[in-house]
Write a protein that holds these residues in place. Sequence first.
Motif, PDB file in Angstrom:
ATOM      1  N   ASN A  71       0.805  -1.223   0.000  1.00  0.00           N
ATOM      2  CA  ASN A  71       0.000   0.000   0.000  1.00  0.00           C
ATOM      3  C   ASN A  71       0.840   1.278   0.000  1.00  0.00           C
ATOM      4  O   ASN A  71       0.977   1.938   1.010  1.00  0.00           O
ATOM      5  CB  ASN A  71      -0.980  -0.015   1.181  1.00  0.00           C
ATOM      6  N   GLN A  72       1.313   1.657  -1.170  1.00  0.00           N
ATOM      7  CA  GLN A  72       1.983   2.947  -1.305  1.00  0.00           C
ATOM      8  C   GLN A  72       0.984   4.088  -1.221  1.00  0.00           C
ATOM      9  O   GLN A  72       1.343   5.225  -1.028  1.00  0.00           O
ATOM     10  CB  GLN A  72       2.742   3.046  -2.630  1.00  0.00           C
ATOM     11  N   ASP A  73      -0.285   3.792  -1.385  1.00  0.00           N
ATOM     12  CA  ASP A  73      -1.387   4.729  -1.196  1.00  0.00           C
ATOM     13  C   ASP A  73      -2.316   4.082  -0.168  1.00  0.00           C
ATOM     14  O   ASP A  73      -2.065   2.966   0.283  1.00  0.00           O
ATOM     15  CB  ASP A  73      -2.114   4.983  -2.533  1.00  0.00           C
ATOM     16  N   HIS A  74      -3.393   4.741   0.179  1.00  0.00           N
ATOM     17  CA  HIS A  74      -4.279   4.252   1.232  1.00  0.00           C
ATOM     18  C   HIS A  74      -5.140   3.079   0.765  1.00  0.00           C
ATOM     19  O   HIS A  74      -5.595   3.041  -0.376  1.00  0.00           O
ATOM     20  CB  HIS A  74      -5.165   5.385   1.742  1.00  0.00           C
ATOM     21  N   VAL A  75      -5.360   2.138   1.690  1.00  0.00           N
ATOM     22  CA  VAL A  75      -6.295   1.034   1.503  1.00  0.00           C
ATOM     23  C   VAL A  75      -7.380   1.216   2.552  1.00  0.00           C
ATOM     24  O   VAL A  75      -7.086   1.289   3.750  1.00  0.00           O
ATOM     25  CB  VAL A  75      -5.609  -0.335   1.656  1.00  0.00           C
TER      26      VAL A  75
END
Length: 185
Positions: A88-92
Motif C-alpha cells: 500500500n503505497q497509497d491508502h487502503v
Amino acid sequence: MIDLAQAPGAGEAWDKPRAVVYAWRICELLFVSSPWQISSRLRVAALRAFGSEIGENVTFRPRTRVSFPWKLHIGSGCWIGEGVWFHNQDHVFIGSNVVVSQECFITTGSHRARSDMGLVTSPVHIDDGAWVTSRCMVLGGTHIGQSAVVEPLTVVRGDVPANAVYGRPNGPTVIRERFREDDAR
C-alpha cells in the motif's frame, strides 16, 4: 526502450522518515509477517502502534505483510487471511465485516510503463461485507462494492458493483501492445 537506471525511486510513497519505515520493517518481521501462531491481537496492536486505523474484532492471520501501516484503514469484524500482502503505497480502505482470504495481493502502486517507470499510486476501497477470495490481486484505483464477492485468482481493476460475484470466466487475454511502432519517442 526505457532506461531503468533513470527511473524515479519508490521512496516518495513512504510519507514517513526513513527511521520510522525501517523500525516498521523490523516490527513487521517480528510480529506481523511472522509465520508463528502468535496472537492476532498482537499483530493488530503492532499495526495500530505504527498508525493503522483498525476497528474492533479484526483477525490478522500469520504471514500478513503491510508495506505502510499508516496507510491502512480497516473497519470492525474483518478477517485478513494468511499470507495477505497490503503493498500500500497509497491508502487502503476496508469497510466492516470484510474477508480478504489467503494470499491475496492488494497493491495501490504501479509504474508508468510507457515512459519513465515512475511510481503511480491510487487508493483501494473495499466496502462493508465484501469477500475477496483466495489469491486475488486487487490493483490501485479499485472499488469493490458492498457485499460483492471476488472469485479466486481474479485480478481486479476498476469498479465491482455492490452484491456482484466478480471473476473472469473466460480467462486472461492480451489487452494491448506495450510499445507500438507509431508511438513518438
